[in-house]
Design a protein around this motif. Structure first.
Motif, PDB file in Angstrom:
ATOM      1  N   LYS A  83       0.836  -1.198   0.000  1.00  0.00           N
ATOM      2  CA  LYS A  83       0.000   0.000   0.000  1.00  0.00           C
ATOM      3  C   LYS A  83       0.875   1.253   0.000  1.00  0.00           C
ATOM      4  O   LYS A  83       1.856   1.350   0.727  1.00  0.00           O
ATOM      5  N   GLY A  84       0.507   2.202  -0.825  1.00  0.00           N
ATOM      6  CA  GLY A  84       1.291   3.415  -0.953  1.00  0.00           C
ATOM      7  C   GLY A  84       2.346   3.344  -2.034  1.00  0.00           C
ATOM      8  O   GLY A  84       3.051   4.331  -2.275  1.00  0.00           O
ATOM      9  N   PHE A  85       2.473   2.189  -2.711  1.00  0.00           N
ATOM     10  CA  PHE A  85       3.445   2.018  -3.787  1.00  0.00           C
ATOM     11  C   PHE A  85       2.718   1.781  -5.106  1.00  0.00           C
ATOM     12  O   PHE A  85       1.649   1.172  -5.137  1.00  0.00           O
ATOM     13  N   VAL A  86       3.313   2.251  -6.173  1.00  0.00           N
ATOM     14  CA  VAL A  86       2.791   2.023  -7.513  1.00  0.00           C
ATOM     15  C   VAL A  86       3.921   1.453  -8.366  1.00  0.00           C
ATOM     16  O   VAL A  86       5.092   1.465  -7.974  1.00  0.00           O
ATOM     17  N   ALA A  87       3.559   0.961  -9.527  1.00  0.00           N
ATOM     18  CA  ALA A  87       4.555   0.390 -10.437  1.00  0.00           C
ATOM     19  C   ALA A  87       4.353   0.968 -11.829  1.00  0.00           C
ATOM     20  O   ALA A  87       3.225   1.068 -12.318  1.00  0.00           O
ATOM     21  N   TYR A  88       5.456   1.344 -12.457  1.00  0.00           N
ATOM     22  CA  TYR A  88       5.457   1.800 -13.841  1.00  0.00           C
ATOM     23  C   TYR A  88       5.911   0.651 -14.728  1.00  0.00           C
ATOM     24  O   TYR A  88       6.956   0.034 -14.472  1.00  0.00           O
ATOM     25  N   ILE A  89       5.154   0.369 -15.762  1.00  0.00           N
ATOM     26  CA  ILE A  89       5.501  -0.679 -16.716  1.00  0.00           C
ATOM     27  C   ILE A  89       5.671  -0.026 -18.080  1.00  0.00           C
ATOM     28  O   ILE A  89       4.730   0.554 -18.627  1.00  0.00           O
ATOM     29  N   TYR A  90       6.881  -0.115 -18.628  1.00  0.00           N
ATOM     30  CA  TYR A  90       7.193   0.506 -19.913  1.00  0.00           C
ATOM     31  C   TYR A  90       7.708  -0.587 -20.842  1.00  0.00           C
ATOM     32  O   TYR A  90       8.791  -1.132 -20.623  1.00  0.00           O
ATOM     33  N   ALA A  91       6.924  -0.924 -21.865  1.00  0.00           N
ATOM     34  CA  ALA A  91       7.279  -2.009 -22.784  1.00  0.00           C
ATOM     35  C   ALA A  91       7.475  -1.463 -24.188  1.00  0.00           C
ATOM     36  O   ALA A  91       6.794  -0.521 -24.611  1.00  0.00           O
ATOM     37  N   ASP A  92       8.396  -2.081 -24.916  1.00  0.00           N
ATOM     38  CA  ASP A  92       8.685  -1.651 -26.284  1.00  0.00           C
ATOM     39  C   ASP A  92       9.054  -2.875 -27.111  1.00  0.00           C
ATOM     40  O   ASP A  92       9.606  -3.862 -26.598  1.00  0.00           O
ATOM     41  N   GLY A  93       8.772  -2.810 -28.407  1.00  0.00           N
ATOM     42  CA  GLY A  93       8.965  -3.965 -29.269  1.00  0.00           C
ATOM     43  C   GLY A  93      10.420  -4.264 -29.568  1.00  0.00           C
ATOM     44  O   GLY A  93      11.259  -3.371 -29.693  1.00  0.00           O
ATOM     45  N   ASN A  94      10.721  -5.565 -29.717  1.00  0.00           N
ATOM     46  CA  ASN A  94      12.047  -6.035 -30.122  1.00  0.00           C
ATOM     47  C   ASN A  94      12.023  -6.453 -31.589  1.00  0.00           C
ATOM     48  O   ASN A  94      11.031  -7.002 -32.067  1.00  0.00           O
ATOM     49  N   ASP A 130       9.443 -25.851 -32.669  1.00  0.00           N
ATOM     50  CA  ASP A 130      10.453 -25.410 -33.625  1.00  0.00           C
ATOM     51  C   ASP A 130      10.155 -24.034 -34.206  1.00  0.00           C
ATOM     52  O   ASP A 130      10.669 -23.687 -35.252  1.00  0.00           O
ATOM     53  N   TYR A 131       9.319 -23.251 -33.559  1.00  0.00           N
ATOM     54  CA  TYR A 131       9.103 -21.882 -34.028  1.00  0.00           C
ATOM     55  C   TYR A 131       8.931 -20.946 -32.850  1.00  0.00           C
ATOM     56  O   TYR A 131       8.554 -21.328 -31.756  1.00  0.00           O
ATOM     57  N   GLN A 132       9.254 -19.693 -33.090  1.00  0.00           N
ATOM     58  CA  GLN A 132       9.038 -18.620 -32.130  1.00  0.00           C
ATOM     59  C   GLN A 132       8.355 -17.468 -32.857  1.00  0.00           C
ATOM     60  O   GLN A 132       8.262 -17.463 -34.084  1.00  0.00           O
ATOM     61  N   CYS A 133       7.909 -16.499 -32.106  1.00  0.00           N
ATOM     62  CA  CYS A 133       7.405 -15.278 -32.722  1.00  0.00           C
ATOM     63  C   CYS A 133       8.603 -14.393 -33.061  1.00  0.00           C
ATOM     64  O   CYS A 133       9.511 -14.222 -32.250  1.00  0.00           O
ATOM     65  N   GLN A 134       8.616 -13.835 -34.269  1.00  0.00           N
ATOM     66  CA  GLN A 134       9.739 -13.002 -34.675  1.00  0.00           C
ATOM     67  C   GLN A 134       9.785 -11.684 -33.903  1.00  0.00           C
ATOM     68  O   GLN A 134      10.835 -11.047 -33.834  1.00  0.00           O
ATOM     69  N   LEU A 135       8.649 -11.283 -33.343  1.00  0.00           N
ATOM     70  CA  LEU A 135       8.556 -10.023 -32.614  1.00  0.00           C
ATOM     71  C   LEU A 135       8.237 -10.300 -31.154  1.00  0.00           C
ATOM     72  O   LEU A 135       7.508 -11.246 -30.838  1.00  0.00           O
ATOM     73  N   SER A 176      17.928  -1.603 -20.563  1.00  0.00           N
ATOM     74  CA  SER A 176      18.664  -2.761 -20.055  1.00  0.00           C
ATOM     75  C   SER A 176      18.017  -4.065 -20.516  1.00  0.00           C
ATOM     76  O   SER A 176      18.703  -5.010 -20.921  1.00  0.00           O
ATOM     77  N   ALA A 177      16.679  -4.119 -20.463  1.00  0.00           N
ATOM     78  CA  ALA A 177      15.966  -5.323 -20.911  1.00  0.00           C
ATOM     79  C   ALA A 177      16.176  -5.543 -22.405  1.00  0.00           C
ATOM     80  O   ALA A 177      16.339  -6.685 -22.862  1.00  0.00           O
ATOM     81  N   LYS A 178      16.167  -4.476 -23.192  1.00  0.00           N
ATOM     82  CA  LYS A 178      16.359  -4.620 -24.633  1.00  0.00           C
ATOM     83  C   LYS A 178      17.793  -5.079 -24.950  1.00  0.00           C
ATOM     84  O   LYS A 178      18.000  -5.846 -25.902  1.00  0.00           O
ATOM     85  N   LYS A 179      18.753  -4.623 -24.173  1.00  0.00           N
ATOM     86  CA  LYS A 179      20.132  -5.082 -24.376  1.00  0.00           C
ATOM     87  C   LYS A 179      20.235  -6.578 -24.114  1.00  0.00           C
ATOM     88  O   LYS A 179      20.902  -7.320 -24.842  1.00  0.00           O
ATOM     89  N   ARG A 180      19.565  -7.036 -23.058  1.00  0.00           N
ATOM     90  CA  ARG A 180      19.551  -8.467 -22.762  1.00  0.00           C
ATOM     91  C   ARG A 180      18.888  -9.258 -23.898  1.00  0.00           C
ATOM     92  O   ARG A 180      19.377 -10.305 -24.310  1.00  0.00           O
ATOM     93  N   ALA A 181      17.788  -8.728 -24.426  1.00  0.00           N
ATOM     94  CA  ALA A 181      17.105  -9.405 -25.524  1.00  0.00           C
ATOM     95  C   ALA A 181      17.988  -9.484 -26.760  1.00  0.00           C
ATOM     96  O   ALA A 181      18.003 -10.495 -27.466  1.00  0.00           O
ATOM     97  N   TYR A 217      17.346 -16.965 -29.155  1.00  0.00           N
ATOM     98  CA  TYR A 217      16.126 -16.647 -28.409  1.00  0.00           C
ATOM     99  C   TYR A 217      15.531 -15.342 -28.912  1.00  0.00           C
ATOM    100  O   TYR A 217      16.209 -14.307 -28.941  1.00  0.00           O
ATOM    101  N   LEU A 218      14.262 -15.366 -29.307  1.00  0.00           N
ATOM    102  CA  LEU A 218      13.603 -14.189 -29.860  1.00  0.00           C
ATOM    103  C   LEU A 218      12.531 -13.628 -28.929  1.00  0.00           C
ATOM    104  O   LEU A 218      11.833 -12.688 -29.296  1.00  0.00           O
ATOM    105  N   GLY A 219      12.385 -14.210 -27.739  1.00  0.00           N
ATOM    106  CA  GLY A 219      11.305 -13.821 -26.844  1.00  0.00           C
ATOM    107  C   GLY A 219      11.588 -12.561 -26.058  1.00  0.00           C
ATOM    108  O   GLY A 219      12.597 -11.877 -26.246  1.00  0.00           O
TER     109      GLY A 219
END
Length: 770
Positions: free
Chosen positions: A401-412, A548-553, A581-586, A594-596
């Motif tokens: 309680k009293g905390f919020v979370a920011y979620i920022y997502a972007d395509g790979n 044997d398949y993944q999503c390209q995006l 940082s997350a995009k660098k890991r991807a 790994y394309l996920g």
């Protein structure tokens, strides 16, 4: 069968290269209706020839020599009527949206840009929508850009959903349309930066990329295959390996868009790109030092609004943001009195105001989403929207309680996919629609699966205590644009929501079919899970993508958990760093197959906790070099793959169920910096003092899935080794641990209370281990 884009191109050709059309407007509209109905045989001969040229242009095979093209398609070779193509949109968006410190103003700024992107600009092309007053747009265009409206039709729009617009137009109106786009942003926002550029191209260029004038001078495959050409570093940079396939991948419609993108960046930087002024409609404001400034301390205030709870001083630009913020939250059914009293010379298009939460409600009301709707609403019917960060923080449960979370997502991999697979305007249109639908679908499903309406309780501020007892949607969608999204949610469900968004995004796109019936976004590229994921629990193995398949995006996501009173501009900066940082890991994992998606997160329990860049903080404070042992100790394991985030949540749940003493969690964290052996010894000491059931749970949920040794059958809990799969040490061994991440998230992961508490072992530390 003609597509919408085909009709738009035919209109441009039939219009001609001048401001006045070759045919009358009535005749052109009649041609358009005939094309839409598919009755091509009823067209005049001169228009029918244009239809044949457009269809042949799409069907021509890629020529090895331009002389072959000239001989096979002389009518296309001789077609010289230029076709206009315009690209534009807002720039420095974060500067405009986050210049305000309060969520209502940020919400309003985002809503105003969304309205321009999604409704105003398409309305230039007479794109009929129930969400916009077309007559108002028509009057504005006729007043400032006479003649433009009659030259545009809806079929010219390639896309307009990602914060930018790409559209065709008659060649004579390229600069006029670009000016209209820029002026609309300035007219409506006053302070937002925007940019629009355009150029003209021949019909063949829509299929074969940029061509010379005359066409015979265009460097082609025979030129590329010369040895001195291939040795040229500029040519190598443009055509990669300078093979025929590289040339084909470059020479298509994507090359035209690349040219416009370069012009866009040049104009945005203030350079002259054509006969147009470098800044067509720059905003100008009084900056006298003795005038009263607005709430943001940026521009001269025009009034103080006592009717609002914080009694803010507002400039005109800030007043527009505040008004849009209130209207998108449906606080009023009509313009509030405080705004009407200002008597501003600005006509608000109320029809174009629609919040993302209203769109979320419409999504849940679809017949196919009955289960989601029932899961989300439960028995609640009267649900309003959260208005401030304080309200969202109030909705966080238990100790969050009293905390919020920011979620920022972007395509790979968006740029790579476009370069490889997008070759025509139709491809661009389909790709834009697919990605926009996928990101909305993923966000809405993630919210519906992980949240339910919550009741406000304990609010004490004068401007919101009257809201106690109301049931509200416990989230805020700040923006969804193209392939990125920014959310604010209660802190207790943030990682589950972020993980679900990434999974649903990939799942949606994996089932999208192309025109030829194939799956458009599936990749035949496989990977070895053992080489990618550090979490290997056998009971979750069945949920791991072994096919044997993944999503390209995919999506990379930054997640920041922080107090509700953390300045938004500061939170936005941190969550952007986490996204990078997350995009660098991807990107690193993509080289291994790994394309996920990936997720990086940080919990910030006080605004003074972090004063440097996140990467620098981790390197200086959480990484220890041991050169004498050729080892590196990292007291964190972020970023994670989506699969690993699921494992992390499983592990934290197990620790809570095992009633692992919280004091020992913190003591173990303090021991991580001393040495690997000290942390291992103390962990085992704490573990053997727990019940057999708790030990078994820790073994199954923490030690086995995370901490198994790479070179023997033991485990390194609480550490994990980053040895190569073949066991080679190479330049040394890196040891990571998820323990600090567990401690940081412990209070924010809700788990049902478990009876039979374990005695507190506070203060019990084994000394002297090394």
């Amino acid at each position: 069968m003609l597509t919408k884009i085909d009709i738009g191109i035919i209109w441009c050709l039939a219009w001609g290269s001048e401001h006045e059309p070759q045919l009358t407007l009535d005749s052109l509209q009649q041609v358009r209706q005939t094309l839409k109905s598919g009755k091509v045989d009823e067209l005049p001969i001169e228009v029918k020839s244009l239809v044949d040229q457009v269809q042949k242009c799409q069907q021509i095979s890629f020529p090895k020599r331009l002389t072959d093209l000239k001989q096979a398609n002389p009518e296309l070779w001789q077609q010289t009527t230029p076709i206009g193509l315009v690209y534009g949109g807002a720039t420095k968006i974060k500067q405009y949206v986050f210049e305000s410190a309060k969520l209502p103003d940020i919400r309003g700024a985002s809503a105003l840009l969304d309205r321009i992107n999604l409704f105003d600009l398409p309305a230039f092309f007479n794109h009929q929508s129930e969400n916009i007053n077309q007559e108002n747009i028509n009057q504005w265009l006729d007043e400032h850009f006479g003649g433009l409206r009659s030259a545009l039709i809806p079929e010219m729009i390639v896309y307009s959903t990602g914060g930018n617009i790409l559209a065709f137009c008659p060649a004579a109106y390229v600069d006029t349309l670009a000016d209209a786009i820029e002026r609309r942003y300035t007219n409506e926002t006053l302070t937002a930066n925007s940019c629009a550029v355009g150029s003209t191209f021949r019909l063949l260029e829509l299929r074969l990329g940029l061509l010379g004038d005359p066409l015979e001078t265009t460097p082609w495959l025979d030129w590329l295959q010369q040895s001195d050409t291939q040795d040229n570093p500029v040519v190598q940079a443009y055509f990669n390996h300078c093979q025929e396939e590289d040339f084909r991948n470059r020479k298509n419609f994507n090359e035209l868009v690349t040219k416009l993108a370069i012009l866009f960046n040049q104009r945005r930087s203030g350079n002259d790109t054509s006969n147009r002024l470098s800044r067509r409609y720059p905003p100008m404001f009084e900056t006298h030092p003795y005038l009263r400034r607005d709430l943001n301390d940026r521009r001269s205030a025009i009034t103080q609004v006592n009717e609002l709870g914080d009694r803010p001083w507002l400039s005109e630009s800030l007043a527009r943001k505040r008004l849009m913020g209130q209207l998108t939250k449906r606080e009023f059914s009509q313009l509030p009195s405080w705004f009407e009293n200002l008597q501003l010379d600005w006509q608000l298009l109320e029809e174009g105001i629609s919040s993302w939460i209203a769109d979320f409600e419409r999504f849940l009301n679809l017949d196919c989403n009955t289960h989601l709707r029932e899961n989300y609403y439960r028995n609640q019917t009267a649900v309003t929207e959260a208005r401030t960060l304080r309200e969202i923080g109030n909705l966080s449960q238990a100790k969050a309680k009293g905390f919020v979370a920011y979620i920022y997502a972007d395509g790979n991999n968006m740029g790579g996919y476009i370069q490889r697979s997008i070759t025509t305007p139709q491809d661009y249109q389909r790709f834009s629609e697919d990605v926009f639908k996928a990101i909305k679908y993923a966000v809405y499903r993630a919210i519906a699966q992980n949240l339910q309406p919550r009741q406000l309780q304990g609010l004490t501020d004068a401007d919101n205590r009257h809201r106690n007892g109301e049931w509200v949607h416990p989230f805020e969608i700040v923006a969804i644009g193209g392939d990125d999204v920014l959310l604010i949610v209660p802190a207790d469900q943030t990682l589950s929501i972020a993980k679900t968004i990434g999974e649903e995004f990939e799942a949606y796109l994996q089932n999208v079919n192309s025109d030829n019936g194939q799956y458009a976004y599936r990749a035949s590229r496989s990977y070895t899970p053992k080489q990618i994921h550090r979490y290997t629990a056998p009971d979750l193995r069945q949920n791991l993508s072994d096919h044997d398949y993944q999503c390209q995006l995919s999506l990379s996501t930054g997640v920041l958990i922080t107090a509700e009173d953390t300045p938004i501009y500061y939170a936005e900066d941190l969550v952007s760093q986490l996204l990078k940082s997350a995009k660098k890991r991807a990107k690193d994992l993509r080289d291994r197959g790994y394309l996920g998606g990936t997720i990086d997160f940080l919990t910030l329990k006080s605004t003074t906790m972090l004063s440097d860049k996140i990467e620098a903080f981790r390197q200086a404070g959480l990484t220890k070099q041991l050169p004498e042992r050729n080892q590196v100790l990292k007291q964190y394991a972020a970023p994670y793959t989506l699969y690993e985030i699921g494992g992390l949540l499983e592990t934290i749940t197990a620790l809570k169920q095992a009633q692992f003493p919280k004091s020992q969690l913190y003591q173990m964290r303090s021991l991580l910096a001393q040495s690997k052996q000290t942390a291992i010894l103390n962990y085992r000491y704490f573990r053997v003092r727990m019940s057999e059931a708790s030990q078994r749970l820790l073994h199954e949920k923490f030690e086995e899935p995370w901490c198994k040794a790479k070179t023997n059958n033991g485990n390194l809990a609480p550490w994990m080794s980053l040895l190569d799969v073949d066991g080679a040490i190479g330049d040394g061994t890196i040891y990571e641990t998820i323990w600090r991440d567990i401690v940081d998230l412990y209070e924010f992961i809700p788990v049902d209370e478990v009876n039979n508490p374990t005695p507190d072992l506070a203060g019990t530390i084994v000394e002297g281990a090394s």
